[in-house]
Design an enzyme around this catalytic site. Sequence first.
Site, PDB file in Angstrom:
ATOM      1  N   GLY A  47       0.838  -1.198   0.000  1.00 28.25           N
ATOM      2  CA  GLY A  47       0.000   0.000   0.000  1.00 28.25           C
ATOM      3  C   GLY A  47       0.869   1.243   0.000  1.00 28.25           C
ATOM      4  O   GLY A  47       1.996   1.215   0.520  1.00 28.25           O
ATOM      5  N   GLU A  85      -3.686   3.345   4.950  1.00 29.08           N
ATOM      6  CA  GLU A  85      -3.385   4.341   3.911  1.00 29.08           C
ATOM      7  C   GLU A  85      -4.271   5.585   4.049  1.00 29.08           C
ATOM      8  O   GLU A  85      -3.807   6.708   3.801  1.00 29.08           O
ATOM      9  CB  GLU A  85      -3.531   3.734   2.514  1.00 29.08           C
TER      10      GLU A  85
HETATM   11  C1  QAP Z   1       0.754  -0.855   4.942  1.00 27.19           C
HETATM   12  O1  QAP Z   1       2.935  -1.163   4.119  1.00 27.19           O
HETATM   13  C2  QAP Z   1       0.482  -2.129   5.706  1.00 27.19           C
HETATM   14  O2  QAP Z   1       9.524  -1.854   6.735  1.00 27.19           O
HETATM   15  C3  QAP Z   1       1.604  -1.010   3.713  1.00 27.19           C
HETATM   16  O3  QAP Z   1      11.557  -2.433   5.106  1.00 27.19           O
HETATM   17  C4  QAP Z   1       1.502  -3.022   6.043  1.00 27.19           C
HETATM   18  O4  QAP Z   1       3.629  -1.865   2.118  1.00 27.19           O
HETATM   19  C5  QAP Z   1      -0.777  -2.436   6.097  1.00 27.19           C
HETATM   20  C6  QAP Z   1       7.676  -2.285   3.632  1.00 27.19           C
HETATM   21  C7  QAP Z   1       1.224  -4.186   6.754  1.00 27.19           C
HETATM   22  C8  QAP Z   1      -1.045  -3.597   6.792  1.00 27.19           C
HETATM   23  C9  QAP Z   1      -0.064  -4.495   7.104  1.00 27.19           C
HETATM   24  C10 QAP Z   1       7.963  -2.032   4.955  1.00 27.19           C
HETATM   25  C11 QAP Z   1       8.724  -2.591   2.786  1.00 27.19           C
HETATM   26  C12 QAP Z   1       6.307  -2.198   3.105  1.00 27.19           C
HETATM   27  C13 QAP Z   1       9.254  -2.099   5.438  1.00 27.19           C
HETATM   28  C14 QAP Z   1       3.906  -1.625   3.267  1.00 27.19           C
HETATM   29  C15 QAP Z   1      10.301  -2.396   4.562  1.00 27.19           C
HETATM   30  C16 QAP Z   1      10.032  -2.644   3.239  1.00 27.19           C
HETATM   31  C17 QAP Z   1       5.247  -1.761   3.830  1.00 27.19           C
HETATM   32 CO    CO Z   2       2.259   3.497   5.569  1.00 28.15          CO
END
Ligand code: QAP
Ligand code: CO
Length: 168
Positions: free
Chosen positions: A46, A135
Site C-alpha cells: 500500500g 493508507e
Molecule cells: C501498509 O505497508 C500495511 O519496513 C503497507 O523495510 C503493512 O507496504 C498495512 C515495507 C502491513 C497492513 C499491514 C515495509 C517494505 C512495506 C518495510 C507496506 C520495509 C520494506 C510496507
Molecule cells: Co504506511
Amino acid sequence: MALLDILEFPDPRLRTQAKPIEQMDDEVRRLCDDLLETMYEAPGIGLAATQVNVHRRVLVCDVSEDQSQPLVFINPEIVEQSADESTYDEGCLSVPGFYESVDRPDSVVVRALNREGEAFEMQLDGLLATCVQHEIDHLNGKLFVDYISPVKRQRIRAKLEKQHKKRA
Ligand code: QAP
Ligand code: CO
C-alpha cells in the site's frame, strides 16, 4: 511512469492533511500510475500520495501475492466499519524496518473514485481492510506508530534519525 521518493518518519511533511481531488485528469491518472509503480518496486502492499509528498487524497494498494490486483482509491471514505477488530503486524514504507501490532476494525465499507473517476463502494476484510485504513490514515497525517506506546515510537524515531544522519 516514474519512481517517486518516499518520505520517512519523522519527516513533518507526513503530518500534512491531504486535499480532495476535484477533477480527474491526466495528472491525477499519472499520480496513480507512479504510486503503483513505486509501491511495486519497493515492494509494498500500500502507498498513499502523502508518502511521496503529494498532498492529495489518492492511495493505492495490492495485497495479492503476484502484484496482480492493483486498487486505486481517490477521495476514499469509510462509510461503515465493523465493531469487531483484528490485529495485524503493520509496517510502512515510511517507517522502514519496523513492524508493530495494531488493532483496527476487521471489515470496512469504503466509498471512493477509481482511476477513471467513477464512484464505487467496496466491502473490505482482512489484510486489505487493514491496509486501506492504514493508507487513509496517511491522507490525514497519521502513521501506524501513533497507535503504539510513546516509548516504542521514540525508539523508532531515534533509530531512523540516526540512519538519516548517516545517509546525509
Ligand atoms: C501498509 O505497508 C500495511 O519496513 C503497507 O523495510 C503493512 O507496504 C498495512 C515495507 C502491513 C497492513 C499491514 C515495509 C517494505 C512495506 C518495510 C507496506 C520495509 C520494506 C510496507
Ligand atoms: Co504506511
